[in-house]
Write a protein that holds these residues in place. Sequence first.
Motif, PDB file in Angstrom:
ATOM      1  N   ALA A  75       1.065  -1.272   0.143  1.00 12.77           N
ATOM      2  CA  ALA A  75       0.028  -0.061  -0.020  1.00 12.77           C
ATOM      3  C   ALA A  75       1.064   1.490   0.036  1.00 12.77           C
ATOM      4  O   ALA A  75       0.219   1.830  -0.570  1.00 12.77           O
ATOM      5  CB  ALA A  75      -1.050   0.005   1.453  1.00 12.77           C
ATOM      6  N   LYS A  76       1.864   1.561   0.787  1.00 13.39           N
ATOM      7  CA  LYS A  76       3.151   2.041   0.581  1.00 13.39           C
ATOM      8  C   LYS A  76       4.069   2.018  -0.503  1.00 13.39           C
ATOM      9  O   LYS A  76       4.736   3.077  -0.590  1.00 13.39           O
ATOM     10  CB  LYS A  76       4.063   2.184   2.140  1.00 13.39           C
ATOM     11  N   ASN A  77       3.993   0.969  -0.934  1.00 16.66           N
ATOM     12  CA  ASN A  77       5.033   1.096  -2.171  1.00 16.66           C
ATOM     13  C   ASN A  77       6.432   1.250  -1.888  1.00 16.66           C
ATOM     14  O   ASN A  77       7.786   1.038  -1.918  1.00 16.66           O
ATOM     15  CB  ASN A  77       5.495   1.976  -3.089  1.00 16.66           C
ATOM     16  N   THR A  78       6.760   0.821   0.027  1.00 19.86           N
ATOM     17  CA  THR A  78       8.093   0.124   0.120  1.00 19.86           C
ATOM     18  C   THR A  78       8.165  -1.005   0.783  1.00 19.86           C
ATOM     19  O   THR A  78       7.959  -1.365   0.850  1.00 19.86           O
ATOM     20  CB  THR A  78       7.909   1.524   2.065  1.00 19.86           C
ATOM     21  N   VAL A  79       9.619  -1.156   0.845  1.00 18.55           N
ATOM     22  CA  VAL A  79      10.032  -2.301   1.425  1.00 18.55           C
ATOM     23  C   VAL A  79      11.566  -1.969   2.590  1.00 18.55           C
ATOM     24  O   VAL A  79      11.720  -0.884   2.687  1.00 18.55           O
ATOM     25  CB  VAL A  79      11.359  -3.459   0.587  1.00 18.55           C
ATOM     26  N   TYR A  80      10.702  -2.807   3.778  1.00 16.30           N
ATOM     27  CA  TYR A  80      12.023  -2.145   4.772  1.00 16.30           C
ATOM     28  C   TYR A  80      13.416  -3.217   5.444  1.00 16.30           C
ATOM     29  O   TYR A  80      12.361  -4.551   5.428  1.00 16.30           O
ATOM     30  CB  TYR A  80      11.098  -2.127   5.911  1.00 16.30           C
ATOM     31  N   LEU A  81      13.796  -2.799   5.571  1.00 16.62           N
ATOM     32  CA  LEU A  81      14.644  -3.837   6.194  1.00 16.62           C
ATOM     33  C   LEU A  81      14.810  -4.056   7.335  1.00 16.62           C
ATOM     34  O   LEU A  81      16.009  -2.360   8.535  1.00 16.62           O
ATOM     35  CB  LEU A  81      15.868  -3.357   5.140  1.00 16.62           C
ATOM     36  N   GLN A  82      14.589  -4.797   8.804  1.00 18.35           N
ATOM     37  CA  GLN A  82      14.190  -4.270   9.754  1.00 18.35           C
ATOM     38  C   GLN A  82      16.276  -4.652  10.437  1.00 18.35           C
ATOM     39  O   GLN A  82      15.360  -6.271   9.806  1.00 18.35           O
ATOM     40  CB  GLN A  82      13.414  -4.796  10.989  1.00 18.35           C
ATOM     41  N   MET A  83      17.111  -4.029  11.205  1.00 18.17           N
ATOM     42  CA  MET A  83      18.023  -5.188  11.389  1.00 18.17           C
ATOM     43  C   MET A  83      18.107  -4.363  13.333  1.00 18.17           C
ATOM     44  O   MET A  83      18.142  -3.278  13.835  1.00 18.17           O
ATOM     45  CB  MET A  83      19.563  -3.965  10.809  1.00 18.17           C
TER      46      MET A  83
END
Length: 128
Positions: A75-83
């Motif tokens: 929905a936000k066109n976003t990919v996240y990397l949680q580190m």
Amino acid sequence: QVQLVESGGGLVQTGGSLRLSCAASGRTFSSYAMGWFRQAPGKEREFVVAISASGGGTYYADTVKGRFAITTDNAKNTVYLQMHNLRPEDTAVYYCAADLSDSESYYVPIEAYEYDYWGQGTQVTVSS
């Protein structure tokens, strides 16, 4: 065309956490497999993690398995990397990349040459 913009990098102490974001614009986000790569000074770019276009497949480099997590928000066109539990050896410029695929594909590209679009990178520095 797809434009990728990373954010969220910074300076953190050993053991700390950061969340990187990669916002995509252009074609339908759900048609892309997404990956994160990193490049430390004097070293080659290396694969970190990727997720298939369907979201059903992921692959992590052994060096980050159990500490990093990739997620997407279509929905936000976003990919996240949680580190989490960051280490000095995680210090690098982190890049997100997009590989045009099929929205139902479970294929996870892990080679840099497989990706069609790249962001400009965001610096992550982990102090000891």
